[in-house]
Design an enzyme around this catalytic site. Structure first.
Site, PDB file in Angstrom:
ATOM      1  CE1 TYR A  17      -7.133  63.334  53.606  1.00  0.00           C
ATOM      2  CE2 TYR A  17      -9.353  62.581  54.117  1.00  0.00           C
ATOM      3  CZ  TYR A  17      -8.479  63.261  53.296  1.00  0.00           C
ATOM      4  OH  TYR A  17      -8.943  63.864  52.155  1.00  0.00           O
ATOM      5  CD  GLU A  39     -11.259  62.690  47.234  1.00  0.00           C
ATOM      6  OE1 GLU A  39     -12.061  61.733  47.101  1.00  0.00           O
ATOM      7  OE2 GLU A  39     -10.910  63.109  48.355  1.00  0.00           O
ATOM      8  CD1 TRP A  47     -10.014  58.928  52.785  1.00  0.00           C
ATOM      9  CD2 TRP A  47      -9.775  59.048  50.580  1.00  0.00           C
ATOM     10  NE1 TRP A  47      -9.052  59.875  52.515  1.00  0.00           N
ATOM     11  CE2 TRP A  47      -8.890  59.971  51.156  1.00  0.00           C
ATOM     12  CE3 TRP A  47      -9.800  58.935  49.190  1.00  0.00           C
ATOM     13  CZ2 TRP A  47      -8.035  60.772  50.422  1.00  0.00           C
ATOM     14  CZ3 TRP A  47      -8.950  59.746  48.449  1.00  0.00           C
ATOM     15  CH2 TRP A  47      -8.077  60.645  49.058  1.00  0.00           C
TER      16      TRP A  47
END
Length: 188
Positions: A17, A39, A47
């Site tokens: 990522y 988000e 995350w």
């Protein structure tokens, strides 16, 4: 050895990522919607949890097509609350539907991408952070964008969530200066 931002160490998903997506300027309105929604779902979680469930989110939320999601109601909320492939937070799921409707209104008035990118005059901010400790959780700009998104009808988009979105979508290049991704994204 390749130098990276220290936050991405430890998980192959994080490294991929970080190296391929994070901080790359995104200008597609639908992709920006997806990023902002993810988000929002990340708020209060790590995350990596979202990254591992991202394909589940895409499947559950019709590839984050706001025009599809905007037509959803209580039946879809109930279905999604039962979906183990996503984070099953009723408030965040309901906010995603609300956000899709708000996105449609902004999109009809010139585009969500244009709405978001105007805050940085279309050019990613380049703060040149020396260390991860120099990266703020929120800024005056993310606070303003958050207020404007809420005024437009969005939910689950506080200043910290918006700043994470800005980083992910490339509105700000928060790769530390020693990271191998900083220079390619610095515009220099």
């Amino acid at each position: 050895m390749v130098e990276r931002c220290s936050w991405c160490e430890g998980h192959p998903e994080y490294i991929s990522y970080h190296d391929e997506e994070w901080g790359v300027p995104e200008r597609d309105s639908r992709a920006l919607f997806e990023s902002l929604i993810l988000e929002g779902f990340q708020s209060g979680l790590s995350w990596i949890t979202i990254l591992k469930k991202r394909e589940g989110f895409r499947r559950a939320f019709a590839a984050f097509d706001p025009d599809v999601i905007a037509n959803w109601g209580d039946d879809e909320i109930e279905r999604l609350v039962q979906d183990e492939g996503i984070v099953r937070h009723r408030g965040k799921i309901a906010a995603t539907i609300k956000n899709a409707r708000a996105w449609q209104e902004i999109e009809a008035k010139g585009g969500f991408s244009e709405f978001i990118w105007r805050y940085v005059d279309g050019i990613p901010l380049q703060p040149q952070r020396a260390a991860l400790s120099d990266v703020p959780a929120k800024t005056d700009l993310s606070t303003q964008i958050s207020k404007d998104l809420k005024k437009a009808g969005f939910g689950f988009c506080g200043p910290t969530t918006v700043y994470a979105f800005m980083q992910a979508a490339g509105l700000v290049n928060d790769h530390v200066v020693t990271c191998h991704r900083f220079e390619p994204l610095s515009g220099g």
